[in-house]
Every structure is written in C-alpha cells, then in structure tokens.
Design a protein around this motif. Structure first.
Motif, PDB file in Angstrom:
ATOM      1  N   ILE A   4      37.363  31.948  36.111  1.00  0.00           N
ATOM      2  CA  ILE A   4      38.424  31.208  35.409  1.00  0.00           C
ATOM      3  C   ILE A   4      39.714  31.243  36.218  1.00  0.00           C
ATOM      4  N   PHE A   5      40.038  32.397  36.789  1.00  0.00           N
ATOM      5  CA  PHE A   5      41.222  32.484  37.641  1.00  0.00           C
ATOM      6  C   PHE A   5      41.154  31.460  38.777  1.00  0.00           C
ATOM      7  N   LEU A   6      39.975  31.326  39.399  1.00  0.00           N
ATOM      8  CA  LEU A   6      39.838  30.352  40.486  1.00  0.00           C
ATOM      9  C   LEU A   6      39.992  28.923  39.973  1.00  0.00           C
ATOM     10  N   ILE A   7      39.447  28.641  38.807  1.00  0.00           N
ATOM     11  CA  ILE A   7      39.545  27.289  38.246  1.00  0.00           C
ATOM     12  C   ILE A   7      41.005  26.916  37.994  1.00  0.00           C
ATOM     13  N   ILE A   8      41.784  27.845  37.443  1.00  0.00           N
ATOM     14  CA  ILE A   8      43.178  27.537  37.127  1.00  0.00           C
ATOM     15  C   ILE A   8      44.121  27.832  38.296  1.00  0.00           C
ATOM     16  N   ASN A   9      43.537  28.201  39.448  1.00  0.00           N
ATOM     17  CA  ASN A   9      44.308  28.447  40.676  1.00  0.00           C
ATOM     18  C   ASN A   9      45.307  29.588  40.487  1.00  0.00           C
ATOM     19  N   PHE A  10      44.857  30.646  39.834  1.00  0.00           N
ATOM     20  CA  PHE A  10      45.679  31.823  39.578  1.00  0.00           C
ATOM     21  C   PHE A  10      45.092  33.008  40.337  1.00  0.00           C
ATOM     22  N   ALA A  11      45.889  33.698  41.101  1.00  0.00           N
ATOM     23  CA  ALA A  11      45.482  34.909  41.818  1.00  0.00           C
ATOM     24  C   ALA A  11      44.217  34.670  42.648  1.00  0.00           C
ATOM     25  N   VAL A  12      44.215  33.601  43.417  1.00  0.00           N
ATOM     26  CA  VAL A  12      43.035  33.238  44.205  1.00  0.00           C
ATOM     27  C   VAL A  12      42.646  34.335  45.182  1.00  0.00           C
ATOM     28  N   PRO A  13      43.578  34.906  45.977  1.00  0.00           N
ATOM     29  CA  PRO A  13      43.157  35.973  46.891  1.00  0.00           C
ATOM     30  C   PRO A  13      42.563  37.183  46.163  1.00  0.00           C
ATOM     31  N   LEU A  14      43.166  37.564  45.038  1.00  0.00           N
ATOM     32  CA  LEU A  14      42.631  38.676  44.256  1.00  0.00           C
ATOM     33  C   LEU A  14      41.236  38.343  43.738  1.00  0.00           C
ATOM     34  N   SER A  15      41.037  37.132  43.274  1.00  0.00           N
ATOM     35  CA  SER A  15      39.730  36.706  42.771  1.00  0.00           C
ATOM     36  C   SER A  15      38.677  36.758  43.874  1.00  0.00           C
ATOM     37  N   LEU A  16      39.032  36.262  45.054  1.00  0.00           N
ATOM     38  CA  LEU A  16      38.085  36.302  46.170  1.00  0.00           C
ATOM     39  C   LEU A  16      37.760  37.742  46.555  1.00  0.00           C
ATOM     40  N   ALA A  17      38.759  38.607  46.512  1.00  0.00           N
ATOM     41  CA  ALA A  17      38.516  40.022  46.800  1.00  0.00           C
ATOM     42  C   ALA A  17      37.606  40.643  45.740  1.00  0.00           C
ATOM     43  N   ALA A  18      37.790  40.268  44.485  1.00  0.00           N
ATOM     44  CA  ALA A  18      36.950  40.802  43.406  1.00  0.00           C
ATOM     45  C   ALA A  18      35.501  40.340  43.545  1.00  0.00           C
ATOM     46  N   PHE A  19      35.299  39.130  44.059  1.00  0.00           N
ATOM     47  CA  PHE A  19      33.946  38.605  44.233  1.00  0.00           C
ATOM     48  C   PHE A  19      33.238  39.170  45.467  1.00  0.00           C
ATOM     49  N   ALA A  20      33.979  39.757  46.400  1.00  0.00           N
ATOM     50  CA  ALA A  20      33.383  40.213  47.658  1.00  0.00           C
ATOM     51  C   ALA A  20      32.183  41.151  47.463  1.00  0.00           C
ATOM     52  N   PRO A  21      32.296  42.221  46.674  1.00  0.00           N
ATOM     53  CA  PRO A  21      31.124  43.097  46.527  1.00  0.00           C
ATOM     54  C   PRO A  21      29.946  42.411  45.837  1.00  0.00           C
ATOM     55  N   LEU A  22      30.243  41.525  44.883  1.00  0.00           N
ATOM     56  CA  LEU A  22      29.157  40.816  44.203  1.00  0.00           C
ATOM     57  C   LEU A  22      28.412  39.914  45.175  1.00  0.00           C
ATOM     58  N   LEU A  23      29.157  39.166  45.975  1.00  0.00           N
ATOM     59  CA  LEU A  23      28.526  38.261  46.938  1.00  0.00           C
ATOM     60  C   LEU A  23      27.793  39.021  48.020  1.00  0.00           C
ATOM     61  N   PHE A  24      28.293  40.184  48.397  1.00  0.00           N
ATOM     62  CA  PHE A  24      27.614  41.022  49.378  1.00  0.00           C
ATOM     63  C   PHE A  24      26.230  41.418  48.858  1.00  0.00           C
ATOM     64  N   VAL A  25      26.161  41.870  47.618  1.00  0.00           N
ATOM     65  CA  VAL A  25      24.888  42.301  47.035  1.00  0.00           C
ATOM     66  C   VAL A  25      23.962  41.107  46.816  1.00  0.00           C
ATOM     67  N   ILE A  26      24.473  40.035  46.244  1.00  0.00           N
ATOM     68  CA  ILE A  26      23.641  38.852  45.989  1.00  0.00           C
ATOM     69  C   ILE A  26      23.080  38.300  47.293  1.00  0.00           C
ATOM     70  N   THR A  27      23.940  38.160  48.291  1.00  0.00           N
ATOM     71  CA  THR A  27      23.505  37.618  49.577  1.00  0.00           C
ATOM     72  C   THR A  27      22.491  38.547  50.241  1.00  0.00           C
ATOM     73  N   GLY A  28      22.794  39.824  50.267  1.00  0.00           N
ATOM     74  CA  GLY A  28      21.879  40.790  50.889  1.00  0.00           C
ATOM     75  C   GLY A  28      20.522  40.828  50.215  1.00  0.00           C
ATOM     76  N   LEU A  29      20.513  40.866  48.900  1.00  0.00           N
ATOM     77  CA  LEU A  29      19.232  40.877  48.178  1.00  0.00           C
ATOM     78  C   LEU A  29      18.396  39.656  48.525  1.00  0.00           C
ATOM     79  N   HIS A  30      19.028  38.500  48.545  1.00  0.00           N
ATOM     80  CA  HIS A  30      18.262  37.281  48.803  1.00  0.00           C
ATOM     81  C   HIS A  30      17.890  37.129  50.267  1.00  0.00           C
ATOM     82  N   LEU A  31      18.726  37.565  51.177  1.00  0.00           N
ATOM     83  CA  LEU A  31      18.367  37.488  52.598  1.00  0.00           C
ATOM     84  C   LEU A  31      17.176  38.385  52.930  1.00  0.00           C
ATOM     85  N   PHE A  32      17.158  39.583  52.361  1.00  0.00           N
ATOM     86  CA  PHE A  32      16.131  40.552  52.725  1.00  0.00           C
ATOM     87  C   PHE A  32      14.907  40.554  51.817  1.00  0.00           C
ATOM     88  N   HIS A  33      15.041  40.000  50.602  1.00  0.00           N
ATOM     89  CA  HIS A  33      13.931  40.119  49.658  1.00  0.00           C
ATOM     90  C   HIS A  33      13.498  38.816  49.011  1.00  0.00           C
TER      91      HIS A  33
END
Length: 124
Positions: free
Chosen positions: A64-93
C-alpha cells in the motif's frame, strides 16, 4: 517518460504484493503445489502461526505504501528479505522459476535500480 515507467513498475509490483498478502489471510486463490522443498518451507512458515502472518502483513502494508508513493525507499528495504527468500527458493527448488522471477524479482530489481540514490541515503 521514466517517471511513468517507474509508476507502472511500482504499481505492478505493489498490487501483486497487496493481493497475495490479502490472499494469505482470505485465501481467495489456492496456491498450486510447488516443489516438495518449497511446500515444506511454506508449511513450516504457516505452522509457526507467526512467520507467514508477519510476511503477509508486510506485503500488505508496504505494498500500500508503494501504491500511494509513501516511504518508497523504506518499502523497498522492507521487501528485500522477502524477495531474497522467494527468489532463492524458486531459483534453487523450482524447475520453472521464470514466472516468479519475471513477476516479482524483475520489477523489484527495476524499482531498486530506479531508487538506488534514495536507498543509499536511507542506509547512511
């Protein structure tokens, strides 16, 4: 032109995050089975009764923060660990990881690149 591109990518990524975050609570769409390793990991996260709800809440709030263009850098930082796990799981498994990589990892990487200056200021 690049401003419209950023908005389109941000919205495409954010809408997916909000949708799948809400789906985690309301289960509108059943997630198809993945590889046994991914299914075991997801089941373990669900069984903790903490990890998966926390992940889904992060997806909803920061999406929602990204949709309303609020705290975009913070939002991207918050998504970093999630995307790391999602990407890694799918790349390797996942024998066919391209759908996940194209829909989640690519837009996320584009957003990080477009906001790299503000992300660097966030960590300094």
């Amino acid at each position: 032109m690049s401003e419209y591109f950023e908005i389109a990518v941000r919205w495409a990524f954010a809408m997916q995050m909000v949708f799948w975050g809400l789906n985690g609570f309301f289960q509108w769409i059943k997630i198809p089975p993945a590889s046994p390793v991914i299914d075991q990991f997801v089941t373990a996260c669900i069984e903790t009764k903490f990890i998966m709800p926390a992940v889904k809440l992060i997806e909803i709030v920061f999406g929602i923060f990204l949709i309303i263009n609020f705290a975009v850098p913070l939002s991207l930082a918050a998504f970093a660990p999630l995307l790391f796990v999602i990407t890694g799981l799918h790349l390797f498994h996942n024998t066919k990881p391209w759908g996940v990589l194209f829909c989640y990892t690519l837009p996320y990487c584009l957003l990080v690149t477009l906001h790299s200056g503000s992300l660097l200021r966030l960590v300094h």
